[in-house]
Design an enzyme around this catalytic site. Structure first.
Site, PDB file in Angstrom:
ATOM      1  N   GLU A 438       0.820  -1.222   0.000  1.00 47.46           N
ATOM      2  CA  GLU A 438       0.000   0.000   0.000  1.00 47.46           C
ATOM      3  C   GLU A 438       0.851   1.269   0.000  1.00 47.46           C
ATOM      4  O   GLU A 438       0.507   2.269   0.618  1.00 47.46           O
ATOM      5  CB  GLU A 438      -0.979   0.011   1.190  1.00 47.46           C
ATOM      6  CG  GLU A 438      -1.851  -1.198   1.306  1.00 47.46           C
ATOM      7  CD  GLU A 438      -2.602  -1.533   0.015  1.00 47.46           C
ATOM      8  OE1 GLU A 438      -2.781  -0.627  -0.814  1.00 47.46           O
ATOM      9  OE2 GLU A 438      -2.978  -2.698  -0.164  1.00 47.46           O
ATOM     10  N   GLY A 439       1.956   1.228  -0.706  1.00 46.04           N
ATOM     11  CA  GLY A 439       2.884   2.352  -0.750  1.00 46.04           C
ATOM     12  C   GLY A 439       3.911   2.198   0.338  1.00 46.04           C
ATOM     13  O   GLY A 439       3.589   2.227   1.529  1.00 46.04           O
TER      14      GLY A 439
END
Length: 579
Positions: A438-439
């Site tokens: 998620e980053g």
């Protein structure tokens, strides 16, 4: 590896940091009355401990397996997921018009916290479905919402997020998956999807009756880079007119990854359109897919930060139990030379208190963030912006805390922590993915010092720092850290180059997160001193004091690194650095 829900500390954070009683004053969240909140927090804790926690170890040992294109989970997972759906836990914050309960995001976070503390790998299944619901609720047409949301909200169907491709990594703009418009036949108005995606969490399984993939792809003649990306719904099974699953779509799981941890979560390589007949439907406007996907990702980033709290709580509980039972050596300086439980030794006590303090700090930050998101949903634009500033803090620092606490848990166990049979190593292995997906945490820190630094003309970020300073009035170390954060933010805005900001982004993100968490813990301590949560009053006082006296000064030491600039990072050429 028993699990006892941290119900009292969760309720304290939900009341004090999220401000659930204030949220319940709104018409939208009026159902979040105290009795309802207590029933949800207590009920999901009991369910998670009773049904999901016992599967954590077998899930790690046996893992997910791909057999003839079908992903199989160990025994018990299907029944546990079925009970989760039957009891309505997936629908807590879902839209009422599609069968949800319409309760605050804060309570959805609590459901995920308990499930993830019980079984982090399993919890990724509902976590992604929550994000899918959010994306469709904000960007899907009425037709798509009516077609997909009721069963996504119930949990009968699950959702996934498909961004990453082998050649692209974090550079989403480099994706090559294509979407070809269909102009005639039974699928007229839809699209043929073709491409491969990697790292698709719960991309294939048999626990839900359908899997709704959200897939980023390019239309013909789309602009290059991120401006030319569109979002599509691609169901595992086509949906018939009566809303039930029909024939299988042209998609398949090619393989599942063999990972360091979260072994019960099938991380899939997904292939779309091998036979040229993978059908998808457009979500939102053409070439605006990344915006729609980021609605899902922002939700997921908070919930990944939640995973740091989850694994921290589980590792802390196990370390405390072990330290109380493990007898070894006399207490240093004691006239009694009989061996004592290792919990009596100063350095073990230091590790245990650190684990407890930073986990509770991350939990306070989590629910403060969730509360701001809920206020943004109610139309409070300033709170919504504050929630955006806080998101990279909880995602990055929260997951860093998860690793640190899980590692300390191994250390408390000593040599036995390095032996798989005790289970302490699983927590560390499971924790290590959270700063990546998620980053990555580096991307979160970069977001903080670029977009979030200037959000609302800089007022959103400086407003958070001002709030910390106000809460820290009687705590000199925390007040000093707030001042340090303000100084770094001002330097980054007014004097630093982009390289300088990015070079100092991670230390700044850490010190800022610690400052906000410290302020939220101060709020908890004041509430406890006024009579809240009497059952944890003594332990809360000790853990907050440890955080303020030891964790906060450490964070203040990061100011120099945050303002060191980028020049030293490039003193060597790439060839010189490699040697």
């Amino acid at each position: 590896m028993t699990y006892t829900p941290a119900t009292q500390d969760q309720l304290l954070a939900i009341r004090v940091n999220a401000g659930i009683e204030e949220l319940a004053q709104s018409e939208k969240f009026a159902a979040a009355e105290p009795d309802m909140v207590e029933a949800i927090v207590g009920g999901i804790g009991e369910f998670a401990a009773g049904e999901w926690a016992p599967l954590n170890r077998v899930g790690d040992l046996e893992g997910a397996k791909l057999e003839n294109g079908v992903v199989r989970l160990p025994g018990g997972f299907a029944e546990a997921y079925e009970h989760y759906v039957e009891q309505g836990w997936n629908a807590i914050s879902g839209p009422v018009e599609f069968g949800g309960q319409g309760l605050p995001f804060t309570l959805s976070c609590n459901v995920l916290e308990n499930l993830g503390t019980a079984n982090m790998a399993f919890n990724l299944l509902p976590m992604l479905s929550v994000g899918s619901i959010e994306s469709l609720e904000h960007h899907g047409s009425k037709e798509l919402q009516e077609k997909y949301l009721p069963k996504l909200v119930s949990g009968e169907w699950s959702g996934t997020m498909n961004l990453t491709e082998p050649q692209a990594g974090s550079d989403v703009g480099a994706l090559r998956t294509t979407a070809q418009p269909i102009s005639e036949g039974e699928h007229a108005g839809k699209y043929r999807i073709k491409g491969q995606k990697i790292y698709i969490t719960w991309g294939e399984h048999e626990l839900a009756k359908n899997i709704i993939h959200l897939v980023l792809a390019r239309l013909p003649d789309a602009p290059e880079g991120t401006r030319g990306i569109s979002l599509f719904i691609v169901p595992k099974y086509h949906v018939k007119d009566d809303g039930t699953p029909g024939e299988r779509n042209d998609l398949r799981c090619v393989s599942i990854e063999h990972k360091l941890g979260i072994n019960a979560s099938p991380t899939c390589v997904m292939s779309y359109g091998d036979n040229g007949e993978c059908i998808g439907e457009l979500v939102g406007a053409e070439n605006r897919g990344l915006m729609a996907m980021f609605t899902m990702m922002n939700n997921a980033r908070i919930n990944v930060g939640n995973q740091g709290v989850q694994i921290g709580e589980r590792a802390t509980q196990q370390a405390l139990d072990f330290a109380r039972e493990r007898i070894q050596s006399a207490r240093a300086g004691s006239p009694d030379k009989a061996p004592v439980s290792i919990i009596e030794h100063p350095d073990v006590r230091r590790m245990l208190l650190r684990m407890k303090a930073v986990t509770e700090g991350a939990r306070a930050l989590l629910y403060y963030t969730a509360g701001q998101v809920d206020r943004g949903t109610l139309g409070d634009a300033a709170a919504g912006a504050r929630g955006e500033v806080l998101t990279p803090l909880i995602k990055a620092w929260g997951t860093d805390i998860g690793i640190e606490v899980a590692s300390l848990g191994v250390q408390v166990h000593g040599g036995m922590g390095f032996v798989e049979e005790t289970g302490a190593a699983q927590h560390w292995r499971d924790s290590r993915i959270a700063p990546i997906y998620e980053g990555t945490n580096g991307i979160q820190a970069a977001d903080l010092v670029t977009r979030k630094l200037g959000l609302d003309g800089g007022e959103a970020l400086t407003g958070v720092i001002t709030d910390v300073a106000r809460e820290a009035a009687d705590e000199p170390a925390l007040a000093g850290l707030a001042a340090d954060c303000a100084a770094v933010a001002q330097w980054m805005r007014e004097d630093a180059s982009l390289d300088d900001r990015l070079a100092g982004s991670v230390p700044f993100c850490t010190m800022f997160a610690v400052a906000v968490a410290g302020a939220q813990l101060v709020r908890q301590l004041r509430a406890v001193e006024d009579g809240a949560a009497p059952g944890i009053a003594a332990t809360k006082a000790a853990s907050v004091r440890f955080f303020l006296d030891r964790i906060v000064p450490e964070a203040a030491g990061l100011k120099s690194a945050a303002m060191a600039g980028g020049e030293a990072l490039y003193a060597l050429s790439a060839d010189q650095l490699v040697g």
